[in-house]
Design an enzyme around this catalytic site. Structure first.
Site, PDB file in Angstrom:
ATOM      1  N   ASP A 182       0.849  -1.191   0.000  1.00 53.66           N
ATOM      2  CA  ASP A 182       0.000   0.000   0.000  1.00 53.66           C
ATOM      3  C   ASP A 182       0.888   1.247   0.000  1.00 53.66           C
ATOM      4  O   ASP A 182       1.823   1.362   0.798  1.00 53.66           O
ATOM      5  CB  ASP A 182      -0.899  -0.003   1.235  1.00 53.66           C
ATOM      6  CG  ASP A 182      -1.913   1.117   1.200  1.00 53.66           C
ATOM      7  OD1 ASP A 182      -2.986   0.912   0.610  1.00 53.66           O
ATOM      8  OD2 ASP A 182      -1.636   2.195   1.756  1.00 53.66           O
TER       9      ASP A 182
ATOM     10  N   ASN B 133      -2.325  13.142  -3.479  1.00 55.97           N
ATOM     11  CA  ASN B 133      -3.436  13.662  -4.278  1.00 55.97           C
ATOM     12  C   ASN B 133      -3.794  15.086  -3.884  1.00 55.97           C
ATOM     13  O   ASN B 133      -4.057  15.945  -4.743  1.00 55.97           O
ATOM     14  CB  ASN B 133      -4.669  12.765  -4.119  1.00 55.97           C
ATOM     15  CG  ASN B 133      -4.592  11.512  -4.976  1.00 55.97           C
ATOM     16  OD1 ASN B 133      -3.910  11.492  -5.993  1.00 55.97           O
ATOM     17  ND2 ASN B 133      -5.292  10.470  -4.567  1.00 55.97           N
TER      18      ASN B 133
ATOM     19  N   HIS C  80      -4.743  14.666  -8.523  1.00 56.39           N
ATOM     20  CA  HIS C  80      -5.011  13.259  -8.821  1.00 56.39           C
ATOM     21  C   HIS C  80      -4.187  12.707  -9.987  1.00 56.39           C
ATOM     22  O   HIS C  80      -3.819  11.526  -9.963  1.00 56.39           O
ATOM     23  CB  HIS C  80      -6.506  13.045  -9.071  1.00 56.39           C
ATOM     24  CG  HIS C  80      -7.324  13.139  -7.822  1.00 56.39           C
ATOM     25  ND1 HIS C  80      -7.488  12.081  -6.954  1.00 56.39           N
ATOM     26  CD2 HIS C  80      -8.007  14.185  -7.269  1.00 56.39           C
ATOM     27  CE1 HIS C  80      -8.239  12.448  -5.928  1.00 56.39           C
ATOM     28  NE2 HIS C  80      -8.574  13.723  -6.096  1.00 56.39           N
TER      29      HIS C  80
ATOM     30  N   ASP D  97      -2.095   9.216  -9.956  1.00 54.06           N
ATOM     31  CA  ASP D  97      -2.152   8.169 -10.984  1.00 54.06           C
ATOM     32  C   ASP D  97      -0.752   7.799 -11.470  1.00 54.06           C
ATOM     33  O   ASP D  97      -0.458   6.621 -11.714  1.00 54.06           O
ATOM     34  CB  ASP D  97      -2.995   8.630 -12.172  1.00 54.06           C
ATOM     35  CG  ASP D  97      -4.493   8.648 -11.855  1.00 54.06           C
ATOM     36  OD1 ASP D  97      -4.878   8.089 -10.800  1.00 54.06           O
ATOM     37  OD2 ASP D  97      -5.257   9.214 -12.651  1.00 54.06           O
TER      38      ASP D  97
ATOM     39  N   GLU E 239      -4.867   2.471  -3.992  1.00 49.65           N
ATOM     40  CA  GLU E 239      -3.396   2.472  -4.018  1.00 49.65           C
ATOM     41  C   GLU E 239      -2.818   1.192  -3.433  1.00 49.65           C
ATOM     42  O   GLU E 239      -1.654   1.136  -3.056  1.00 49.65           O
ATOM     43  CB  GLU E 239      -2.860   3.687  -3.244  1.00 49.65           C
ATOM     44  CG  GLU E 239      -3.127   3.681  -1.755  1.00 49.65           C
ATOM     45  CD  GLU E 239      -4.486   4.224  -1.345  1.00 49.65           C
ATOM     46  OE1 GLU E 239      -4.642   4.567  -0.157  1.00 49.65           O
ATOM     47  OE2 GLU E 239      -5.392   4.295  -2.205  1.00 49.65           O
TER      48      GLU E 239
END
Length: 305
Positions: free
Chosen positions: A181, A189, A194, A198, A224
């Protein structure tokens, strides 16, 4: 992503496996010869009652099936197959001397993907099979993969874990499962947007794809979070692999909005001890991941009872 996609779908990189079902041995031999000469792997059966066993053993990419056969028609076989969840995606091309358009449409409605009228020219047969298998591969790719990373999606990676557990138990092999994770992902973010988040997700996915072995399985578990399945790998080696990945990722520099930043991830590891089900291995890895987060992140923790 593009490389993974083309490897999955490019007909030049695959020897398609075609299972032929026709009660005429002369015709099955003829079709097999044509397809084998075209670089495919063809297998033929003349007894339709053997179909389910042959599918399990041969794992075909497409079924080339005669409609009118004694004992069981191709239409009846298709109807049975489409009720089995494991066989709903195998393309079926029907073969027949049938000229009635309504009967052809009825055959398609029962689960067929195409209908070829005998006699079929070799070139037409090869072209029809290639196009149908390629289309099925494209559709299957989008059904089982995550659109952002190209990794297996949540449901697909869970199914693969069940397969790997069964294989490990059957062959008495080690099996390790890693839950990873990204640390402080919400902060990434919030601070960089965002699109930056990504990019971080895709970079970690690419690292997994490049670094891990061909037999290893990687999936995007959600958001994530990733899951790594390492067949034949004991927990000690899995911990070393995971730490190597963690260190490599932490050294990568991201650039966004004229700022540079680095990112880390935390991991939890579980391993097959007895006959645990997939859900239990995932829970153990997830519990270890939670502990890694509690202990300060950017570290690997192995589940211990």
């Amino acid at each position: 992503f593009n490389q993974v996609f083309h490897n999955k779908c490019d007909i030049s990189t695959e020897s398609f496996r075609i299972l032929i079902i026709d009660d005429s041995k002369t015709l099955t031999d003829y079709y097999s010869l044509i397809l084998n000469q075209a670089g495919m792997i063809a297998k033929a059966i003349t007894n339709p009652m053997q179909l389910l066993d042959e599918i399990r053993e041969f794992q075909p990419d497409l079924l080339l099936m005669d409609i009118y056969m004694p004992e069981c028609t191709g239409l009846e076989l298709a109807a049975v197959l489409r009720q089995e969840k494991n066989y709903t995606k195998i393309p079926i091309i029907f073969l027949s001397t049938e000229e009635d358009t309504n009967k052809k449409l009825f055959a398609i409605s029962l689960g067929g993907d195409d209908f070829l009228t005998k006699p079929v020219s070799p070139q037409h047969l090869i072209s029809a099979i290639r196009s149908r298998v390629k289309r099925a591969n494209v559709l299957n790719y989008y059904m089982v993969t995550d659109s952002l990373t190209g990794l297996l999606n949540h449901s697909s990676v869970l199914k693969q874990l069940e397969i790997e557990i069964a294989r490990a138990l059957q062959k008495n092999l080690s099996l390790s499962v890693i839950m990873a994770d990204i640390d402080f992902f919400k902060k990434i973010n919030d601070e960089y947007g965002h699109p930056a988040g990504d990019k971080v997700i895709k970079q970690l996915a690419n690292l997994f794809l490049v670094y891990l072995r061909g037999q290893d399985v990687v999936g995007r578990y959600g958001g994530e979070e990733f899951i790594l399945i390492l067949p034949g790998t004991n927990v000690t080696n899995a911990e070393k692999i995971c730490n190597d990945l963690r260190l490599q990722f932490s050294q990568y520099t991201f650039k966004e909005r004229e700022k540079q930043f680095s990112v880390t991830f935390s991991s939890g590891i579980s391993f097959l001890k007895h006959k645990e089900e997939a859900v239990h291995l995932i829970k153990e890895a997830d519990d270890a991941l939670y502990l890694a987060k509690q202990q300060g992140r950017n570290q690997v923790v192995v589940f211990e009872k």
